[in-house]
Design an enzyme around this catalytic site. Structure first.
Site, short mmCIF file in Angstrom:
data_model
loop_
_atom_site.label_atom_id
_atom_site.label_comp_id
_atom_site.label_asym_id
_atom_site.label_seq_id
_atom_site.Cartn_x
_atom_site.Cartn_y
_atom_site.Cartn_z
N TYR A 142 0.84 -1.05 0.03
CA TYR A 142 0.12 -0.04 -0.13
C TYR A 142 0.73 1.30 -0.10
CZ TYR A 142 -3.45 3.30 0.87
OH TYR A 142 -4.61 4.42 0.87
N ASP A 156 9.13 -9.94 31.26
CA ASP A 156 9.06 -8.43 31.30
C ASP A 156 9.33 -8.01 32.68
OD1 ASP A 156 8.66 -9.25 28.69
OD2 ASP A 156 6.32 -9.03 28.78
#
Ligand code: XMP
Length: 535
Positions: free
Chosen positions: A101, A248
Site C-alpha cells: 500500500y 518482562d
C-alpha cells in the site's frame, strides 16, 4: 495489555534514542507492520511505528529520521478518503521506501497511477530483476529471478516522473520501482515477511546503504541510556514493581535496580496458581541472587477461597484480577508505605496497539489480567523502561544485564496462572495434579532439546473423568490435555508437530507417575480459530 493508557504518536518519541540513527515507519494498518520494525531493529537501527494519521510534519521533523518506510495496509488507494502519507514527507530530502500500500500511495501522491481490479496476487510470486541499484547491493543482481511474498489487489499502472522499473512479476509489472536521484524506492511485495527470503537484506540495504544508518542500536547502548533516563525520571523517590516471575517484569526490575538500587521495592503476589517450584525460584532469584528487596505476599488461601465454586472463565479472570489489585495495593501501602512510581514491563507492541490505526479488537475475547488501574487508584506515575522494546529485545537486554539465558528464554506464563488451565472449578487437589503433569511434560520437552523451538507449552487438566484399566483394576480419572504452540507474538499460533514417540513417552510418564490422570490427549488446534490458553 496496558490499554488504560492512551498515547499519541509524539508520546512514542522519547529522548532516549536521540543519539541513535533512526527510521520512521508510517503505518497504514497492515497486519505485518510490526515485522518491518523488527527487521529494521534486528539490523541495528532504531525505528518507531507511527500511525499515518497521527504523524504531522512538525512531529516528523523533530523526530529527525534518516529515512521513512511506508507500510502496507488493507485499503485501496483508489477509494475516496483512503489513507495518504503526510504530503510534506516527499519534500524533506529523505530517502523513502514504500511497501505494498505504501508503494501505491507514494505513486499516487507523486503523480503516477494506481488501478483497482487487476489480477489479484496473493502468496508466493517471482520477481525478475531488471536493473541494479543501491537497494539491491549484494542481494539481487540484474537478471535474477527471486521469490517474494505478494498480497495485493490493486497495482501501479503508470509511474510518477523520475521513477523507473527495477523489477517485475507476472501480476505486477511495477513490482519494484525506484527514483535513485530522490532516493525513493518502492516494492509491491512484502520484504518484511520470511516468505521473501532476501527481504530483510533489502530492508538493511535501505537503512544502511541508502539512509546511511550506522547500526548503533545495541542492547548495551540501550541499557546505559535507559539507566540514565530512569534516574532522571525517578530522582530519589521510591518505585514499586510488581513481579510476576515472567520475563518482562523481571527484566524491568533488574534494570531498575541497576539504576536506582534500594529505591526499588518489589512485590510478588503469590496467587497459589503458580507452577511447581516457581514461587520459590522467583523469591530466591530476586532476594538472594540480585539482592533486591522483595515482599513475597502469599495470598494463595485468599485466591483459592474466592475462586471456590467459580467455573466461568471470565469470572475466574475478573476475580483474580480484582484480588490481585487489592492485595498489591494493600501490600504497597502497608508494607512499603506507598511510593510515587509504579514500574511496569509494558512492551512496544502494547504501545503500538494503543495508538494503532486499526485499533485494538472490538470484542473482548479474554480480559487480560495485569496491574492496570493501579496507577490511578494509588496516584502513582508509571515507569516503563521497556516501552521501546520488542519481546526478543527484552530477552537480549536481560542477557545484557547478566540474567541467565535459560531464565530470559522462558515461555510466557499468563497472569491468572494455572487457574485458566483448569477448566471448571478449581480445587487444591486439581492444582496439585496439574502441577505434576505440567512438570513432567516440560521436563521431557527440555530433555528432547525442544524448549526453545516452542513458544509456549503446558498441560491442561480437563474436568472430565474417563474409564481406564490400570493393572487389573478399573480406573476412573481425569483427562490431561497437552498444548504446545509455535508463534512469534502470541497473536497467531500453530500447534507444535511433535513426533509420536515423544508424545507416547510423555503420555506414559504422566499416567504412570501422576495419580488422578488416566488419559492424555494432544491439542492440534491453531490460533485462530483456537486461542493458546484453554480459558
Ligand atoms: P490466548 O489464550 O489469548 O493467549 O491466545 C495469548 C498469549 O497471552 C497469554 N495470556 C495472558 N497473559 N494475562 C497475561 O499476562 C492473561 O490474562 C493472559 N491470558 C492469556 C497466553 O499465555 C499467551 O501467551
Amino acid at each position: 495489555m496496558n490499554s488504560n493508557v492512551t498515547n499519541t504518536a509524539e508520546d512514542l518519541h522519547t529522548d532516549l534514542i536521540e543519539h541513535h540513527d533512526r527510521i520512521l515507519i508510517l503505518d497504514f494498518g497492515s497486519q505485518v507492520t510490526q515485522l518491518i520494525a523488527r527487521r529494521v531493529r534486528e539490523s541495528g537501527t532504531y525505528c518507531e511505528i507511527w500511525p499515518f494519521n497521527n504523524a504531522d510534519i512538525t512531529a516528523i521533523k523533530s523526530y529527525a529520521p534518516k529515512g521513512i518506510i511506508l507500510s502496507g495496509g488493507p485499503c485501496s488507494v483508489t477509494d475516496e478518503g483512503s489513507p495518504r502519507a503526510p504530503e510534506g514527507i516527499f519534500d524533506m530530502g529523505l530517502p523513502i521506501f514504500g511497501i505494498c500500500y505504501g508503494q501505491q500511495t507514494m505513486v499516487e501522491q507523486l503523480g503516477g497511477k494506481v488501478e483497482a481490479g487487476h489480477d489479484r496476487e496473493f502468496g508466493r510470486a517471482y520477481v525478475d530483476v531488471k536493473e541494479h541499484n543501491s537497494l539491491l547491493d549484494g542481494v539481487w543482481d540484474a537478471g535474477a529471478h527471486e521469490q517474494v511474498w505478494m498480497s495485493h489487489g490493486d497495482r501501479v499502472t503508470a509511474l510518477p516522473e523520475g521513477f523507473k522499473v527495477v523489477g517485475a512479476s507476472e501480476g505486477a509489472p511495477y513490482a519494484m520501482i525506484a527514483d535513485d536521484d530522490r532516493k525513493f524506492y518502492a516494492v509491491q511485495f512484502h520484504p518484511e515477511v520470511v516468505h521473501t527470503p532476501h527481504g530483510a537484506a533489502l530492508l538493511k540495504n535501505f537503512t544502511h546503504n541508502v539512509c546511511g544508518c550506522n547500526g548503533d542500536w545495541t542492547m548495551a547502548a540501550f541499557r546505559a541510556e535507559a539507566i540514565e533516563k530512569i534516574r532522571a525520571q525517578v530522582g530519589n523517590k521510591k518505585v514499586i514493581c510488581g513481579l510476576s516471575g515472567g520475563v518482562d517484569s523481571s527484566v524491568t526490575a533488574v534494570l531498575l535496580h541497576e539504576a536506582i538500587g534500594d529505591q526499588l521495592h518489589c512485590i510478588y503476589v503469590d496467587t497459589g496458581m503458580m507452577r511447581a517450584g516457581e514461587s520459590e525460584q522467583v523469591v530466591d532469584l530476586f532476594r538472594n541472587h540480585y539482592n533486591i528487596p522483595l515482599i513475597h505476599e502469599d495470598a494463595s488461601e485468599l485466591f483459592l477461597g474466592q475462586l471456590d465454586g467459580v467455573s466461568d472463565p471470565e469470572e475466574k479472570r475478573k476475580t483474580i484480577g480484582r484480588l490481585f489489585i487489592e492485595v498489591f495495593e494493600d501490600c504497597a501501602n502497608n508494607k512499603i508505605g506507598g511510593a510515587d512510581f509504579l514500574a511496569q514491563g509494558t512492551l512496544y507492541p502494547d504501545v503500538i496497539e494503543s495508538v494503532s490505526f486499526t485499533g485494538g479488537p472490538s470484542v473482548t475475547i479474554k480480559s487480560h489480567h495485569n496491574v492496570g488501574g493501579l496507577p490511578e487508584r494509588m496516584n502513582m506515575q508509571l515507569v516503563e523502561p521497556l516501552r521501546e522494546l520488542f519481546k526478543d529485545e527484552v530477552r537480549e537486554l536481560g542477557v545484557e544485564l547478566g540474567m541467565h539465558p535459560d531464565f530470559v528464554k522462558r515461555h510466557p506464563f499468563p497472569g491468572p496462572g494455572l487457574a485458566i488451565r483448569l477448566p471448571g472449578e478449581i480445587t487444591a487437589d486439581k492444582l496439585e495434579i496439574l502441577r505434576k503433569a505440567d512438570t513432567i511434560y516440560l521436563e521431557e520437552i527440555r530433555n528432547a532439546g525442544l524448549y526453545d523451538a516452542i513458544w509456549q507449552a503446558f498441560a491442561v487438566l480437563l474436568p472430565v473423568k474417563t474409564v481406564g484399566v490400570m493393572g487389573d483394576s478399573r480406573s476412573y480419572d481425569y483427562v490431561c490435555a497437552l498444548r504446545a504452540v509455535t508463534s512469534t507474538d502470541g497473536m497467531t499460533a500453530d500447534y507444535y508437530h511433535f513426533d509420536h514417540e515423544f508424545l507416547s513417552r510423555v503420555s506414559t510418564r504422566i499416567i504412570n507417575e501422576v495419580r488422578g490422570i488416566n488419559r492424555v490427549v494432544y491439542d492440534i488446534t491453531s490460533k485462530p480459530p483456537g486461542t493458546i490458553e484453554w480459558e
